[in-house]
Write an enzyme that holds these catalytic residues in place. Sequence first.
Site: not given
Length: 721
Positions: A276, A378, A496, A675
């Site tokens: 803080k 706030e 594939d 894929d």
Amino acid sequence: MKLIIISNRLPLKIVEENNKYKVIPSPGGLSTGLDSLKTKVDKHWIGWPGMYLDNCKEKEAIDKQLAEQKYTPVYLTPDQIENYYEGYSNSVLWPLCHYFSNYIEYGNEYWEAYKEVNALFCEATLKIIEPGDIVWVQDYQLMLLPKMLRDKMPDISIGYFHHIPFPSYELFRSLPERGELLKGLLGADLVAFHTHSYMRHFISAVYRVLKLDCNLDEIQLNDRVVDVDAFPMGINYDMYHDALLNPDIKKKSAELRKSFGKAKLMLSVDRLDYSKGIPIRLHGFQSFLENNPQYREKVSLVMIVAPSRDSVDIYAGLKNEIDKLVGAINGKYATIDWTPVYYFYHPFQFEELAALYQISDIALVTPLRDGMNLVAKEYVATKREQSGVLILSEMAGASIELSDALIVNPTDIHEIENAMVEALKMPVEKQMKRLNAMQEIVSTQNVKQWATDFIEELKEVREKNNTLAGKIVVKSNFDTIKKDYDKSQKRLIILDYDGTLAPFQAKPEDAFPTKELLELLSRLAQDSGNSVVISSGRDRHTLDKWLGSLPIGLAAEHGAFYKEGGKWHSKISEIEWDKEIIDIMEHTVKRTPRSKIEIKDTALVWHYRNVDAWLADLRVTQLINALINPCSRQNLQIMKGNKIVEVKYNDITKGSEAVRLVNQDDYDFIMAIGDDTTDEDMFLALPEDAITIKVGRNSSVSKYNIPTQSQTLNFLNKLVN
Ligand code: GDG
């Protein structure tokens, strides 16, 4: 349907009155937000109730009260609190996420306890969860929980919100458990943060640590996607904005204003925490008094520090430092009529806090790092026709939205000092204009909106994942495919090779077919009803060497060459590659370690499978940009495949080869498995009733999905049996 919120702490207090325990809800921002969700759902909350109840005879009564209020307690032992909560959560993850890596303390038991407690939360959830419920996991104490739940309930809707910053990859990578934590979070359908930078850091960590594919804000797993998004948390705006309508609070604020005398007030409100920036803020205030003597006796700092974690050494040290600094400032500058710093090391009631927000001329919110910081919002919300200036750290998530605050670098004492002077000199109209602009944002992006937006997006991702899950080949849809296979007479099966029949290898030449694969293919081809074709991007020489002895068709270089009746045919005439294009590709190879160029008869391919993910992204864009002009002049196509960029002829794709194959006979069963994006060309080109199966990452253009390459072989084995 229930909404199950899971957080470390339940939003309640257990208080003792006349030898009896009572459960009293203590709703924070989150519970208020959820209470006002647009869709009404039955809410349950799982978490630690905040006390140890092992030998307490009242446990049963408390549990009953908790259950009545739809709280499921997870009781933790003192050891678990020490190692999981104070340990791994608050002495490893908290400092790491706030860029205080030098404060990280590693205890031997921490990680084990963290896993153990996450598992306890999982157990508690499994007891109440039902199909169709939504789970919302809160914060860094529970990063493993989404995966634990997903493993047990694959179809459940799981969201995760990270309330603190997510650090850059360079810092996050230093954590020994980085991989497990990321995998834990990826159990969720939606992983969300307060800001886009945290989101970006998370995606970059996933990309680099887990090497997963990310498509902007979507992480692609084999069987589902995980959305990553930013939802800045808001506050209960009305509760703060209407506080002054409460006569008690109004009275309180008048009293408080009087008791502080004539001095203008700067207010700061934080939990005790090194993130803080409290000491630097005090240094800023000291420097302000020192360099601006005209403001002495005219301005006071009211500093509320809510006690938190002060049994931990670092926090106790921080508390000492703050005590000393406040003492030094007051000792030096205080006069009989004026106190420079009013310092309170205890929490305030909401009413007192609102009154203080109301009467403060300036709010000083200068954290060194803060996920969001709700105090800033706030303060803005509480103001009702009063002026006020918010000084806000650029390191708080809130600074992204509140750009009308005076934004400061919280480590720059002079910037803090200058902002204080600027705030004190700011004309009232300008203050009002800025406050109004910020109120507009805080009132709209309130906590209700935040919770609603999160839940809406979570539902959307779950729907998307349900659709993808429905394509995965499981017993029921396998049985349907098998039935069609068995009853058909003439089948075309196009397969594939790399990533479908053979796993990817670091070196492409190592992906030769195994004995098992060769056996499987010959068994498939033995059935006289089957026409089996391997359609690959590989060159014909390799395909011939590896598979040429089998009684199957081969298509090389996406169909530019095909082998039928033992002979190779070509769809194109000899090509001589343009020097400019080869030069561009070779230049890219030189500047990109671990990449290489492959020159095929019909395509030039730049391979970057082993290149660093970030560098690869950069080079792909640069390469494609450089290729656009020469390729469009020669009518060549640039294609991005699986870790390749390919230049090839426009009209030759696996799609056109598939059409050629289909037209050769009257097939009553057509199946294609692949894929890559190149395989999607054949899925799209085949008739609508064809069975198209995407291997690996699920796709919107295939009918079915097989999540991993090895499962493809099982699938084919079961089909021919
Ligand atoms: C984490 C993240 C993120 C403080 N003192 C008193 C008091 N408070 C209330 C404030 C505010 C809350 O505590 C603190 O919220 P913050 O957001 O400022 O910070 P953290 O506690 O660190 O919260 C943070 C948040 O999660 C939400 O996601 O914003 O970044 O670190 O509401 O008003 N309330 C009362 N008395 C006090 O003395 N009544």
